[in-house]
Design a protein around this motif. Sequence first.
Motif, PDB file in Angstrom:
ATOM      1  N   ALA A   5      -5.225  20.405 -13.047  1.00 50.16           N
ATOM      2  CA  ALA A   5      -5.279  19.740 -11.755  1.00 50.16           C
ATOM      3  C   ALA A   5      -4.420  20.528 -10.779  1.00 50.16           C
ATOM      4  N   ASN A   6      -4.870  20.590  -9.536  1.00 46.85           N
ATOM      5  CA  ASN A   6      -4.044  21.158  -8.486  1.00 46.85           C
ATOM      6  C   ASN A   6      -2.751  20.371  -8.400  1.00 46.85           C
ATOM      7  N   SER A   7      -1.655  21.073  -8.249  1.00 50.42           N
ATOM      8  CA  SER A   7      -0.394  20.340  -8.149  1.00 50.42           C
ATOM      9  C   SER A   7      -0.327  19.617  -6.796  1.00 50.42           C
ATOM     10  N   THR A   8       0.487  18.558  -6.756  1.00 44.31           N
ATOM     11  CA  THR A   8       0.668  17.794  -5.512  1.00 44.31           C
ATOM     12  C   THR A   8       1.121  18.709  -4.387  1.00 44.31           C
ATOM     13  N   GLN A   9       2.070  19.586  -4.727  1.00 43.10           N
ATOM     14  CA  GLN A   9       2.625  20.466  -3.703  1.00 43.10           C
ATOM     15  C   GLN A   9       1.554  21.352  -3.086  1.00 43.10           C
ATOM     16  N   LEU A  10       0.672  21.887  -3.937  1.00 36.95           N
ATOM     17  CA  LEU A  10      -0.373  22.776  -3.441  1.00 36.95           C
ATOM     18  C   LEU A  10      -1.391  21.995  -2.609  1.00 36.95           C
ATOM     19  N   SER A  11      -1.735  20.783  -3.064  1.00 34.81           N
ATOM     20  CA  SER A  11      -2.678  19.957  -2.300  1.00 34.81           C
ATOM     21  C   SER A  11      -2.126  19.670  -0.902  1.00 34.81           C
ATOM     22  N   GLN A  12      -0.830  19.378  -0.818  1.00 36.08           N
ATOM     23  CA  GLN A  12      -0.215  19.087   0.477  1.00 36.08           C
ATOM     24  C   GLN A  12      -0.279  20.300   1.399  1.00 36.08           C
ATOM     25  N   ARG A  13      -0.034  21.470   0.838  1.00 33.34           N
ATOM     26  CA  ARG A  13      -0.112  22.693   1.638  1.00 33.34           C
ATOM     27  C   ARG A  13      -1.509  22.887   2.196  1.00 33.34           C
ATOM     28  N   ILE A  14      -2.515  22.622   1.341  1.00 33.81           N
ATOM     29  CA  ILE A  14      -3.904  22.815   1.759  1.00 33.81           C
ATOM     30  C   ILE A  14      -4.247  21.844   2.895  1.00 33.81           C
ATOM     31  N   LEU A  15      -3.849  20.580   2.728  1.00 30.10           N
ATOM     32  CA  LEU A  15      -4.132  19.591   3.776  1.00 30.10           C
ATOM     33  C   LEU A  15      -3.484  19.990   5.101  1.00 30.10           C
ATOM     34  N   ARG A  16      -2.267  20.518   5.018  1.00 32.29           N
ATOM     35  CA  ARG A  16      -1.598  20.951   6.261  1.00 32.29           C
ATOM     36  C   ARG A  16      -2.393  22.085   6.901  1.00 32.29           C
ATOM     37  N   MET A  17      -2.885  22.991   6.066  1.00 37.88           N
ATOM     38  CA  MET A  17      -3.656  24.113   6.584  1.00 37.88           C
ATOM     39  C   MET A  17      -4.929  23.647   7.284  1.00 37.88           C
ATOM     40  N   LEU A  18      -5.598  22.653   6.684  1.00 32.68           N
ATOM     41  CA  LEU A  18      -6.867  22.196   7.249  1.00 32.68           C
ATOM     42  C   LEU A  18      -6.688  21.617   8.652  1.00 32.68           C
ATOM     43  N   GLN A  19      -5.491  21.138   8.951  1.00 28.78           N
ATOM     44  CA  GLN A  19      -5.262  20.522  10.257  1.00 28.78           C
ATOM     45  C   GLN A  19      -4.919  21.524  11.353  1.00 28.78           C
ATOM     46  N   GLN A  20      -4.822  22.803  10.999  1.00 28.94           N
ATOM     47  CA  GLN A  20      -4.551  23.799  12.046  1.00 28.94           C
ATOM     48  C   GLN A  20      -5.750  23.871  12.996  1.00 28.94           C
ATOM     49  N   ASP A  21      -5.467  24.300  14.245  1.00 28.99           N
ATOM     50  CA  ASP A  21      -6.568  24.439  15.208  1.00 28.99           C
ATOM     51  C   ASP A  21      -7.466  25.604  14.836  1.00 28.99           C
ATOM     52  N   HIS A  28     -15.115  34.471   7.363  1.00 27.61           N
ATOM     53  CA  HIS A  28     -16.183  33.645   6.787  1.00 27.61           C
ATOM     54  C   HIS A  28     -15.681  32.251   6.413  1.00 27.61           C
ATOM     55  N   THR A  29     -14.460  32.190   5.909  1.00 33.05           N
ATOM     56  CA  THR A  29     -13.932  30.899   5.492  1.00 33.05           C
ATOM     57  C   THR A  29     -13.494  30.074   6.703  1.00 33.05           C
ATOM     58  N   ALA A  30     -12.864  30.739   7.649  1.00 34.44           N
ATOM     59  CA  ALA A  30     -12.464  30.044   8.872  1.00 34.44           C
ATOM     60  C   ALA A  30     -13.696  29.469   9.569  1.00 34.44           C
ATOM     61  N   ASP A  31     -14.783  30.267   9.586  1.00 33.88           N
ATOM     62  CA  ASP A  31     -16.023  29.786  10.215  1.00 33.88           C
ATOM     63  C   ASP A  31     -16.578  28.574   9.472  1.00 33.88           C
ATOM     64  N   TRP A  32     -16.454  28.624   8.164  1.00 30.19           N
ATOM     65  CA  TRP A  32     -16.965  27.530   7.326  1.00 30.19           C
ATOM     66  C   TRP A  32     -16.228  26.235   7.646  1.00 30.19           C
ATOM     67  N   LEU A  33     -14.884  26.349   7.695  1.00 30.02           N
ATOM     68  CA  LEU A  33     -14.101  25.163   8.035  1.00 30.02           C
ATOM     69  C   LEU A  33     -14.465  24.686   9.434  1.00 30.02           C
ATOM     70  N   LEU A  76     -12.740  17.384   9.229  1.00 32.83           N
ATOM     71  CA  LEU A  76     -11.899  17.962   8.185  1.00 32.83           C
ATOM     72  C   LEU A  76     -10.979  16.862   7.648  1.00 32.83           C
ATOM     73  N   PRO A  77     -10.774  16.836   6.352  1.00 29.26           N
ATOM     74  CA  PRO A  77      -9.929  15.791   5.771  1.00 29.26           C
ATOM     75  C   PRO A  77      -8.501  15.857   6.311  1.00 29.26           C
ATOM     76  N   GLN A  78      -7.883  14.687   6.436  1.00 29.98           N
ATOM     77  CA  GLN A  78      -6.492  14.604   6.892  1.00 29.98           C
ATOM     78  C   GLN A  78      -5.672  13.891   5.836  1.00 29.98           C
ATOM     79  N   ALA A  79      -4.385  14.256   5.791  1.00 32.15           N
ATOM     80  CA  ALA A  79      -3.522  13.685   4.754  1.00 32.15           C
ATOM     81  C   ALA A  79      -3.376  12.174   4.913  1.00 32.15           C
ATOM     82  N   ASP A  80      -3.408  11.673   6.163  1.00 38.55           N
ATOM     83  CA  ASP A  80      -3.126  10.243   6.365  1.00 38.55           C
ATOM     84  C   ASP A  80      -4.392   9.409   6.518  1.00 38.55           C
TER      85      ASP A  80
END
Lengths: 227, 801
Positions: free
Chosen positions: B545-561, B569-574, B583-587
């Motif tokens: 399983a992805n660790s909690t810490q890594l999941s939190q980092r990913i969620l923070r990244m997804l919220q960037q503008d 290619h990945t930025a375009d996908w998001l 995009l999913p948000q932590a809260d």
Amino acid sequence: MDSHSFTFCATRCVARPSGALHLPDHDTLCVSDLHLGKSDRIARRSGVMLPPYEIHETLEKLETDIHATAPQTLICLGDSFDDPDAAHSLPDDMRLWLTKLQAGRKWIWIEGNHDPGPMDIGGTHLAHIAIGTLTFRHIATDTPAEVSGHYHPKHRVAGRSRPAFLYDQSRMVLPAYGAYTGGLSSDAPDLRRLFGPHPIAVLTGKKAVAVPITENPPPPRVRGRSS
Amino acid sequence: MTALPPIFQTWFSTRGWDIHPHQQAMLDRADAPALLLIAPTGGGKTLAGFLPTLAALADGQHRGLHTLYISPLKALAADIKRNLRTPVDDMNLPIRIEDRTGDTSYTQKRRQRADPPHILLTTPESLALLTSYEDAPRIFKGLKRIIVDEIHALAESKRGDQLMLALSRLQTLAPDLRRVGLSATVEDPAAIARTLARHPDPCEIINADPGPAPDIAMLTTDARPPWTGGGAKYAIPAVLEQVRQHKTTLIFHNTRAQAEIFFHNLWLANTDDLPIGIHHGSLAREQRERVEAAMVAGHLRAIVCTGSLDLGIDWGDVDLVIQIGAPKNVKRLVQRIGRANHRYNAPSKALLVPANRFEVVECVAALEAVKAHDLDGDPQGPGPRDVLCQHILITACAGPFDANDLFNEVTAVGAYSALTRAAFDDCLDFCATGGYALRAYDKWKRLLQTADGKWQLRDPRAAQRIRMNIGTIQDTDTLKVRLKGGFKPLGEVEESFAATLTQGDTFLIGGQVVCYERLREMTVEVTRRADKTPRIATFMGTKFANSTQLSQRILRMLQQDSWPELPAHTADWLGLQRQFSKLPQADRILVESFPHEGRHHICVYGFAGRNAMQTLGMLLTQRMEEMNLHPLGFVATDYATLIWGLDPVTDPAPLFRAPDLRAGFTQWLSGNAVMKRTFRGAATIAGLIERNLPQARKTGRQAAFSSDILYDTLAKYDPDHLMLQITREEAMRGLVDFGRIEEMLARSAGRVDHMILDRVTPLAAPLFLEVGRVALAGAAQDRLLEEAALQLMTAAGVSAL
């Protein structure tokens, strides 16, 4: 109706979802391979102590079937006890329960490879018995119109394998009824060679479900939904 | 400072080596009862562990066993033996070194018991087996030191708990036993030290110079990673180019199946015929040994591998590690990278290869965590009781024992220090009588109490069966795969995988495409079929399983503008996901609904890690079943759960009401597949289910019945039985991981966003190729089974029957 009704060798049969076979015209219920006392035998022989509730579980199931069908004759089609010692050392409360189930009906113990010979328990002990057009014995022979057990058949449909009745024009094999019993897949050569090219399997479970078995069964899958 | 004997000093200086400070520190503290060394790979960690032993044995005075070395891997024990021979032979020391693993021959094992070597290299399972023999006191009488290598890896599993229980036993047999632990860099060294030392004794920690920071990057490719899948086939040309540029490359995969597929594709593209091998736990031993030997001899330019090569094996000149697929856990990534480059002062070089677009995000997040030295880890729970039950049985095999003595021994293990006497007695009762509410086995108890109050086996012959089932590794039942007419096995596949094969099906094993012919005496017979496209091999590898810490980092990244750190290619996908859905948000909890292939799907983005998302899938489908929505199945990843069914979900918010989820959880916990799987594991370890029987397994499955039956029976008649208590406890923190669902519910506080869409969204697409789909045995299954049966009956013209 959750059971599967069909005619086998001119006798009306009902395959119940529990794995019991009911012959309504003969007021007969037949169950096979109860393997009562299996956990006791395993403990005796290996030291491994399985949850000791299988007799309870099996008798409870049998009681439900008896209440539903009120048979005059009940046939236990062999391997009713996991070994002769198991019949002997049946706990008192279980023995009493079994006696209650036997009350008011003819009870026939067909002998099986696990329980050959008479046991210290009520009922009639026989090698085989004829009811109407049918012969009941534990292990299949070449006799036509024969109902047997022994192989614990299972069949797989839509990715799920369940204990199953197997039959064709001349032979029927019942699933194992006991709680702690495994199964042999319907395509195992030992089992498959007992039947002609187009047997029918009746899966047990919540409902009895009949399916044909083909020589080279195409995998009857529900598209990719089972992992 | 303890000086090395002159012969050692000469040996060091002829090689132009200086003793490392941490090696000297280990020598100085050779008499410490417990000592933990934290050192990076390549830091001479193993030699540091062995130097005091070699120095003590140099005079040839010691008789019998002096040092036990425990490693988590058989291959590692063999490897250390080879490496240790060098100084011993060079200095002509009178020291006998042998290894003992599952692969050691029977005669060799007999001889080792009669006449133990000075240094014995073994695994936790082989050690447990040794302690089960009646002559264990004689074998271990003179034992002075025990070295536990890669203790960080063992400490995270039941294997570590079993080892520490065995160690406590050894401490009784050899009271001056000194304990040494060797560990890679970990987030909490003190926790490891506590598991190593005898409770409550202290354990000194020596930290070696961590060396330079690793040189780690994401592999950039001309080809874009696919939307879905885990094979990273797109990266094959780029990976081959890296292999060409380096001396030796290790290519790590997260699962064996992925390693097989990647290896297959790598060979198809390998036009230069670079020598490349494959190594994973499903391959036959001969195959693995051939690859290991070729690797050590420097004949291979690359090895495609899984965790079976993960631990400190000295592979010589590895100068690059490639990780295919997201690493899931930053700590493991750092340790894995430590494999590369055993030159102490040079940075390890590693490349991450995301297998799909989402993994690009995961890899970038993991790289940032490595840079920030943000190692992740979850605290260890108390010692598992199924392992204790096995330990009690092992103890009984060695001879009659006193319950008080054993209790004291067990509570001297850190993980079991809080074990109450009542809990211990429950385990003992389980081993002796089965521990059932219905006292059924008075005549056939497994353990009996003798007149002097000691416990012993009722039937001494039972010891053989117990010994055959020692161990805590949960390998599923596997079948050997063999070429038709051939003798050598190609490898193994899981029984459940073999059961899905029909004649003509093709799959990959050992890098070749084979075609299933038949099952014969528990062996899968195959023929070579290089022309066909393989069906995906679904034999397992560990899924983390992805660790909690890594999941939190990913969620923070997804919220960037925007995502300048991500490839376009990945930025375009998001960006597309943001445009078409959200995009999913932590809260908040994001739920998407869309149709696909005639089924209604919902995708829930919870970012709670694979295990918790799996549990969430179970709970949500259970609630959907109650609402007659006919869910058919689900699949979970670290970030989302995809559910499909016959009816649409119009309002998902009520599905996530915490009190209902909790109530559903309690009800669900008793009857679900994860529990049954967990039960199977615990019951096997505790000795209720035997994996191995004295006679070979019978063909067909008539003899065996499913452990699910045992679980159902216990749940119905004896719900408080020890095995069910253990199952619940374990499921809560392991496969079920309800804690992370609670965490998700807390951070989202009922805020559910429902997006209704007309097709699969960019972020949901990868879930469609995930393996590990769970089919539900609910009403929908029965409906489909009946429909399928009716179709078959009609097609066969027998529907009237």
